[in-house]
Design a protein around this motif. Structure first.
Motif, PDB file in Angstrom:
ATOM      1  N   ARG A   1       0.837  -1.209   0.000  1.00 15.79           N
ATOM      2  CA  ARG A   1       0.000   0.000   0.000  1.00 15.79           C
ATOM      3  C   ARG A   1       0.868   1.255   0.000  1.00 15.79           C
ATOM      4  NH1 ARG A   1      -2.414   3.191   4.112  1.00 15.79           N
ATOM      5  NH2 ARG A   1      -4.245   4.314   3.329  1.00 15.79           N
ATOM      6  N   TYR A   2       1.970   1.211   0.719  1.00 11.92           N
ATOM      7  CA  TYR A   2       2.865   2.366   0.768  1.00 11.92           C
ATOM      8  C   TYR A   2       3.397   2.693  -0.630  1.00 11.92           C
ATOM      9  CZ  TYR A   2       6.898   5.289   1.790  1.00 11.92           C
ATOM     10  OH  TYR A   2       7.816   6.322   1.783  1.00 11.92           O
ATOM     11  N   LEU A   3       3.855   1.678  -1.343  1.00 12.82           N
ATOM     12  CA  LEU A   3       4.457   1.893  -2.661  1.00 12.82           C
ATOM     13  C   LEU A   3       3.419   2.296  -3.709  1.00 12.82           C
ATOM     14  CD1 LEU A   3       6.966  -1.104  -2.762  1.00 12.82           C
ATOM     15  CD2 LEU A   3       7.497   1.314  -2.392  1.00 12.82           C
ATOM     16  N   LYS A   4       2.209   1.697  -3.631  1.00 12.12           N
ATOM     17  CA  LYS A   4       1.194   1.955  -4.650  1.00 12.12           C
ATOM     18  C   LYS A   4       0.329   3.185  -4.367  1.00 12.12           C
ATOM     19  CE  LYS A   4       0.697  -2.874  -6.152  1.00 12.12           C
ATOM     20  NZ  LYS A   4      -0.213  -4.033  -6.221  1.00 12.12           N
ATOM     21  N   VAL A   5       0.158   3.511  -3.076  1.00 10.87           N
ATOM     22  CA  VAL A   5      -0.773   4.588  -2.718  1.00 10.87           C
ATOM     23  C   VAL A   5      -0.110   5.701  -1.914  1.00 10.87           C
ATOM     24  CG1 VAL A   5      -2.935   5.171  -1.561  1.00 10.87           C
ATOM     25  CG2 VAL A   5      -2.704   2.976  -2.738  1.00 10.87           C
ATOM     26  N   LEU A   6       0.416   5.359  -0.735  1.00 14.02           N
ATOM     27  CA  LEU A   6       0.907   6.388   0.176  1.00 14.02           C
ATOM     28  C   LEU A   6       2.006   7.247  -0.432  1.00 14.02           C
ATOM     29  CD1 LEU A   6       1.001   4.583   3.648  1.00 14.02           C
ATOM     30  CD2 LEU A   6      -0.813   5.966   2.652  1.00 14.02           C
ATOM     31  N   LYS A   7       3.000   6.613  -1.009  1.00 14.61           N
ATOM     32  CA  LYS A   7       4.139   7.362  -1.549  1.00 14.61           C
ATOM     33  C   LYS A   7       3.727   8.291  -2.692  1.00 14.61           C
ATOM     34  CE  LYS A   7       8.970   6.645  -2.932  1.00 14.61           C
ATOM     35  NZ  LYS A   7       9.009   7.372  -4.224  1.00 14.61           N
ATOM     36  N   PRO A   8       3.021   7.793  -3.719  1.00 16.29           N
ATOM     37  CA  PRO A   8       2.622   8.715  -4.794  1.00 16.29           C
ATOM     38  C   PRO A   8       1.661   9.813  -4.344  1.00 16.29           C
ATOM     39  CG  PRO A   8       1.677   6.522  -5.140  1.00 16.29           C
ATOM     40  CD  PRO A   8       2.696   6.388  -4.063  1.00 16.29           C
ATOM     41  N   MET A   9       0.742   9.495  -3.433  1.00 17.16           N
ATOM     42  CA  MET A   9      -0.187  10.514  -2.933  1.00 17.16           C
ATOM     43  C   MET A   9       0.541  11.562  -2.091  1.00 17.16           C
ATOM     44  SD  MET A   9      -3.195   9.853  -4.199  1.00 17.16           S
ATOM     45  CE  MET A   9      -2.225   9.441  -5.657  1.00 17.16           C
ATOM     46  N   HIS A  10       1.525  11.108  -1.335  1.00 17.33           N
ATOM     47  CA  HIS A  10       2.318  12.035  -0.529  1.00 17.33           C
ATOM     48  C   HIS A  10       3.046  13.019  -1.441  1.00 17.33           C
ATOM     49  CE1 HIS A  10       4.778  13.381   2.888  1.00 17.33           C
ATOM     50  NE2 HIS A  10       5.755  13.443   2.007  1.00 17.33           N
ATOM     51  N   GLU A  11       3.667  12.485  -2.482  1.00 15.89           N
ATOM     52  CA  GLU A  11       4.441  13.334  -3.389  1.00 15.89           C
ATOM     53  C   GLU A  11       3.548  14.284  -4.179  1.00 15.89           C
ATOM     54  OE1 GLU A  11       6.555  10.431  -5.639  1.00 15.89           O
ATOM     55  OE2 GLU A  11       8.103  10.126  -4.090  1.00 15.89           O
ATOM     56  N   GLN A  12       2.332  13.838  -4.504  1.00 19.15           N
ATOM     57  CA  GLN A  12       1.442  14.663  -5.312  1.00 19.15           C
ATOM     58  C   GLN A  12       0.661  15.700  -4.509  1.00 19.15           C
ATOM     59  OE1 GLN A  12      -1.300  12.406  -7.735  1.00 19.15           O
ATOM     60  NE2 GLN A  12      -2.277  14.225  -8.588  1.00 19.15           N
ATOM     61  N   PHE A  13       0.191  15.322  -3.312  1.00 17.88           N
ATOM     62  CA  PHE A  13      -0.721  16.192  -2.588  1.00 17.88           C
ATOM     63  C   PHE A  13      -0.189  16.739  -1.254  1.00 17.88           C
ATOM     64  CE2 PHE A  13      -3.622  13.425  -5.080  1.00 17.88           C
ATOM     65  CZ  PHE A  13      -4.209  14.415  -5.864  1.00 17.88           C
ATOM     66  N   ILE A  14       0.555  15.925  -0.506  1.00 16.78           N
ATOM     67  CA  ILE A  14       0.933  16.312   0.854  1.00 16.78           C
ATOM     68  C   ILE A  14       2.224  17.123   0.893  1.00 16.78           C
ATOM     69  CG2 ILE A  14       1.430  15.466   3.189  1.00 16.78           C
ATOM     70  CD1 ILE A  14      -0.234  12.952   2.423  1.00 16.78           C
ATOM     71  N   GLU A  15       3.277  16.587   0.303  1.00 18.88           N
ATOM     72  CA  GLU A  15       4.574  17.279   0.304  1.00 18.88           C
ATOM     73  C   GLU A  15       4.482  18.717  -0.223  1.00 18.88           C
ATOM     74  OE1 GLU A  15       8.827  17.432   0.868  1.00 18.88           O
ATOM     75  OE2 GLU A  15       7.417  15.862   1.444  1.00 18.88           O
TER      76      GLU A  15
END
Length: 202
Positions: free
Chosen positions: A156-170
């Protein structure tokens, strides 16, 4: 009333920062409004549809309700805060009665994303923690609290959390008045923050 927004990736240490602020202020001086309580009501969905929701995407949140209830608190009105179950992937019937307090802390991964919500804040904080550290914390939390396996968390981290973090949170880090590195481990930064907040609310 002072409204503080605290954002940062999943597992960044936001909860530790919030706890430190609460401990630094007088008893019954602070109320915390967790963004996690404001996931959309999914009662009309099937169980399969609920489990397919990307909870790390902005569309997963009920922004209108969150903004309205923060506005009501700021106006001195009490609210009935929703509650959410990660196990059921749905909002529960029970609510939490919240009275307005001198300090309101809004805490969540995307607290600084929405401009209307951001504009209500007197202080915006971003907890910036190394991605490896966040992954470790996610594994520890999700295995113990949410019944997931290590492989499930990493996938889940590789498929969801990481890309969402880079796109929306960071990217929301640019809106922060203060950036706290390494979350709960940065005691000096948190101590300085708490002293600052103590001065603001006096």
């Amino acid at each position: 009333m002072t409204i503080i927004g605290i954002a940062g990736g999943t597992g960044s240490g936001k909860t530790t920062v919030v706890r430190k602020i609460v401990e630094a202020l007088p008893p019954h001086h602070v109320v915390v409004v967790p963004q996690d309580s404001y996931y959309n009501d999914t009662s009309a969905m099937t169980e399969e549809e609920r489990h397919a929701i990307n909870f790390d995407h902005p569309d997963a949140f009920d922004w209108k309700l969150l903004i309205r209830q923060v506005s009501e608190l700021r106006a001195g009105k009490s609210i009935e805060q929703p509650t959410y179950s990660y196990l059921l992937c749905n909002r529960l019937k029970e609510t939490v009665h919240i009275e307005p307090h001198p300090v309101i802390i809004i805490e969540g991964i995307m607290t600084l994303l929405n401009k209307k919500l951001r504009d209500m804040m007197d202080l915006k904080i971003y907890v910036d923690t190394d991605s490896d550290e966040r992954l470790i914390r996610n594994i520890q939390r999700d295995v113990i609290e949410r019944g997931r396996t290590v492989d499930m968390v990493i996938d889940r981290y590789l498929k969801v959390l990481k890309p969402m973090h880079e796109q929306f949170i960071e990217p929301t880090k640019k809106y922060a008045d203060l950036i706290i590195p390494q979350g709960g481990e940065n005691h000096t930064g948190i101590d300085i923050l708490c002293k600052y907040i103590e001065g603001v609310v006096k």
